[in-house]
Design a protein around this motif. Structure first.
Motif, PDB file in Angstrom:
ATOM      1  N   MET A 403       0.887  -1.205   0.381  1.00 46.92           N
ATOM      2  CA  MET A 403       0.006   0.079   0.021  1.00 46.92           C
ATOM      3  C   MET A 403       0.691   1.421  -0.187  1.00 46.92           C
ATOM      4  O   MET A 403       0.822   1.926   0.843  1.00 46.92           O
ATOM      5  N   PRO A 404       1.702   1.447  -1.181  1.00 41.14           N
ATOM      6  CA  PRO A 404       2.277   2.625  -1.002  1.00 41.14           C
ATOM      7  C   PRO A 404       1.677   3.969  -0.970  1.00 41.14           C
ATOM      8  O   PRO A 404       2.306   5.080  -0.739  1.00 41.14           O
ATOM      9  N   THR A 405       0.467   4.104  -1.037  1.00 39.76           N
ATOM     10  CA  THR A 405      -0.754   5.133  -1.149  1.00 39.76           C
ATOM     11  C   THR A 405      -0.040   6.251  -1.954  1.00 39.76           C
ATOM     12  O   THR A 405       0.337   7.310  -1.687  1.00 39.76           O
ATOM     13  N   VAL A 413      10.635   9.654   0.671  1.00 34.99           N
ATOM     14  CA  VAL A 413      10.390   8.434   1.364  1.00 34.99           C
ATOM     15  C   VAL A 413      10.777   8.084   2.374  1.00 34.99           C
ATOM     16  O   VAL A 413      12.036   8.551   3.062  1.00 34.99           O
ATOM     17  N   ALA A 414      10.160   7.221   3.411  1.00 32.77           N
ATOM     18  CA  ALA A 414      10.570   6.608   4.682  1.00 32.77           C
ATOM     19  C   ALA A 414      10.643   5.130   4.400  1.00 32.77           C
ATOM     20  O   ALA A 414       9.639   4.457   4.474  1.00 32.77           O
ATOM     21  N   VAL A 447       2.931   2.420  14.289  1.00 30.92           N
ATOM     22  CA  VAL A 447       3.682   0.951  14.256  1.00 30.92           C
ATOM     23  C   VAL A 447       3.513   0.464  12.869  1.00 30.92           C
ATOM     24  O   VAL A 447       3.439  -1.009  12.822  1.00 30.92           O
ATOM     25  N   ARG A 448       3.847   1.062  11.926  1.00 34.34           N
ATOM     26  CA  ARG A 448       3.528   0.295  10.604  1.00 34.34           C
ATOM     27  C   ARG A 448       5.009  -0.715  10.415  1.00 34.34           C
ATOM     28  O   ARG A 448       4.735  -1.725   9.303  1.00 34.34           O
ATOM     29  N   PHE A 449       5.928  -0.674  11.040  1.00 33.21           N
ATOM     30  CA  PHE A 449       7.178  -1.461  10.672  1.00 33.21           C
ATOM     31  C   PHE A 449       6.785  -3.005  10.923  1.00 33.21           C
ATOM     32  O   PHE A 449       7.384  -3.881  10.231  1.00 33.21           O
ATOM     33  N   LYS A 468       7.693   3.619   2.460  1.00 32.17           N
ATOM     34  CA  LYS A 468       6.363   4.358   2.368  1.00 32.17           C
ATOM     35  C   LYS A 468       6.661   5.723   2.087  1.00 32.17           C
ATOM     36  O   LYS A 468       8.030   6.232   2.023  1.00 32.17           O
ATOM     37  N   TYR A 469       5.661   6.503   1.974  1.00 37.58           N
ATOM     38  CA  TYR A 469       5.669   8.068   1.428  1.00 37.58           C
ATOM     39  C   TYR A 469       6.555   8.760   2.637  1.00 37.58           C
ATOM     40  O   TYR A 469       6.327   8.490   3.834  1.00 37.58           O
TER      41      TYR A 469
END
Length: 542
Positions: A403-405, A413-414, A447-449, A468-469
């Motif tokens: 889900m790169p959004t 990017v992160a 906490v996406r990691f 991610k963005y």
């Protein structure tokens, strides 16, 4: 896995004492191939995978099989070699849905005087079904273990506590005043990490205290088709009981301890451990029933060109599944998952095409893997990372796309997880080539990691990242974080996540170029990626 760290000015961190990998400058021909990345291909693949006909791509349903067949056909058209089992593009696994009947399950509290107090299963306590033991009968002393953390050199709720053969009662989350990098905070807050820590300490059960309880007497895990072994963030064969209670029930467990619950909570939030035996024991008795379905990871291979390095692999992952059909919203009940994660799958398909356009293939081999059951708890990737279709020791890195959004211009990017290894240098290299700034996680509270498939590889000791963005925009007054959160709240895991909703295909093209360059630079670099020296996730030396 070796749990090691350095402690510097009160912040738990890892320090890289290694020199950066020698990444070769990009060849002009590769830059030319990059320009052939086609956003029309990306849009076409998303459109197909997010069509209503696939009914939200739920594993075990016909729509998911249509997605598997589509990806397999695309792999063949692109010219990938089979990367699955037995000369195929597929890796089979079993998804087990375990269920308990709350009406027949019992939980009895016993104090030291022999008095009994029964908890109502399905109301006051929720038991997580056991995926490998159909019948469980356990009675053991209860121990309160704070947040259930054990962080070497930093913090431990288990210091001086013997929990062997006992059931630990622990809080969800981490202490408010415990300072950790966002990836490590996500890792330690993860329920699976706490279960594994408890098991390592000898506990036989874990009861989580959560602010809000939601009903749940089912769980799904990935099973080895050949063995009775579960793969899940919350499954540990040494733990017989996992359950959830609310704070009022915890108050009942604190009776006769002489402890003040409010004071204990205050101390814990100040990162002051407060663990002690509770006055009594708990007896659990319940049975789990199982429904097993076959599902598939899909894997294609691009063979490397270096005689010495082609037996090593850089893995690209994206999850192929979504959540299927759910509650109707404005008359629509199909949760199409265009952004989550048809866009990730489409990105990997275009990355595969980009590799095939190269006349000289990369030195290492590339494995493109679409995994199942991410939405059920990273199950497909947990199984693949533990039992890959190539030798695990030969996998040097995982580059995940979830889900790169793609809803705004891609200016930064992160790379979640990259800071733990030399992969950070590969991201910086790719970012410089494309004029993309590399930033830290702008949303650590999410906490996406631990919520995407790269985490499964990290837990197996394989360096991995998920791009991610970032937050950079052309207009400094535009708050991209706020905009993204509002968009996500309106569309994440909702029927409105469709191809018609918000795609920036110029950004999608750039995102593909970035992730291609990350993996290409890894594949071309002689030295394999390394964990930062002393990093928490660095595996112990064998």
């Amino acid at each position: 896995m070796k749990y090691a760290s350095f402690l510097l000015t009160g912040v738990f961190c890892s320090i890289s004492l290694l020199s950066s990998p020698q990444i070769a400058p990009l060849d002009k021909k590769v830059r030319q191939i990059l320009q052939q990345v086609d956003s029309n291909n990306i849009k076409r693949d998303i459109t197909y995978l997010a069509d209503d006909r696939l009914k939200g791509r739920l594993p075990g349903q016909p729509g998911y099989q249509i997605a598997v067949d589509y990806v397999t056909d695309q792999f063949k058209q692109i010219g990938l070699l089979p990367g699955g089992e037995n000369g195929t593009f597929l890796q089979k696994l079993v998804l087990r849905k375990a269920t308990i009947d709350d009406r027949s399950a019992t939980v009895v509290l016993k104090d030291q005087s022999g008095n009994e107090d029964m908890l109502v299963v399905g109301k006051e306590i929720y038991i997580v079904p056991n995926p490998v033991q159909p019948s469980v009968k356990v009675a053991a002393p209860l121990v309160f273990a704070g947040y259930g953390l054990d962080i070497p050199g930093k913090y431990s709720d288990y210091a001086g506590m013997d929990v062997k053969g006992k059931i630990v009662v622990i809080l969800a989350g981490t202490p408010a005043k415990l300072v950790l990098p966002s990836t490590l905070n996500a890792h330690f807050a993860n329920l699976g990490s706490k279960i594994n820590i408890a098991a390592a300490k000898g506990a036989i059960g874990v009861i989580f205290v959560q602010p809000v309880l939601s009903p749940g007497s089912t769980t799904t895990v990935a099973m080895d088709p050949e063995k009775t072994t579960a793969y899940s963030r919350t499954a540990n064969n040494d733990i017989a009981v996992v359950a959830r209670i609310s704070r009022p029930v915890l108050q009942r467990l604190f009776m006769y301890t002489g402890k003040n619950l409010t004071t204990i909570f205050a101390d814990l939030n100040e990162a002051k451990p407060s663990s002690f035996p509770l006055m009594g024991a708990a007896a659990f008795q319940y049975a789990s029933t199982y429904e097993d379905i076959e599902s598939y990871n899909v894997a294609g291979k691009i063979e490397g060109s270096d005689p010495r390095l082609k037996d090593e692999y850089v893995v690209h992952t994206a999850h192929l599944d979504h959540v299927g059909i759910g509650n109707p919203v404005k008359g629509d009940s199909i949760y199409n998952g265009a952004h989550d994660n048809a866009s990730g799958v489409a990105s990997l398909l275009e990355i595969a095409r980009t590799y095939k356009r190269l006349k000289t293939k990369p030195r290492r081999s590339i494995l493109i893997v679409m995994v199942t059951a991410e939405e059920m708890g990273l199950l497909g990737s947990a199984y693949f990372a533990a039992h890959p279709t190539v030798p695990q020791a030969k996998i040097v890195a995982d580059v995940n796309t979830d889900m790169p959004t793609l809803i705004a211009p891609l200016l930064s990017v992160a790379p979640l997880g990259a800071e733990h290894s030399s992969l950070e240098q590969n991201v910086i290299f790719a970012g410089k080539e494309l004029g993309i700034e590399v930033q830290k996680d702008p949303m650590p509270e999410e906490v996406r990691f631990v919520r995407s498939d790269q985490y499964s590889f990290v837990l197996q000791g394989i360096p991995a990242l998920h791009t991610k963005y970032g937050i950079k925009t052309a207009d400094p007054a535009f708050d991209l974080v706020k905009y993204t959160k509002e968009w996500r709240d309106a569309n994440y895991h909702k029927p409105s996540d469709e191809i018609t909703n918000g795609f920036d295909f110029t950004a999608a093209r750039k995102y593909v170029q970035l992730n291609f360059l990350i993996s290409y630079s890894i594949a071309q670099t002689t030295a394999r990626p390394t964990w930062n020296k002393g990093d928490f996730f660095e595996p112990a030396a064998k």
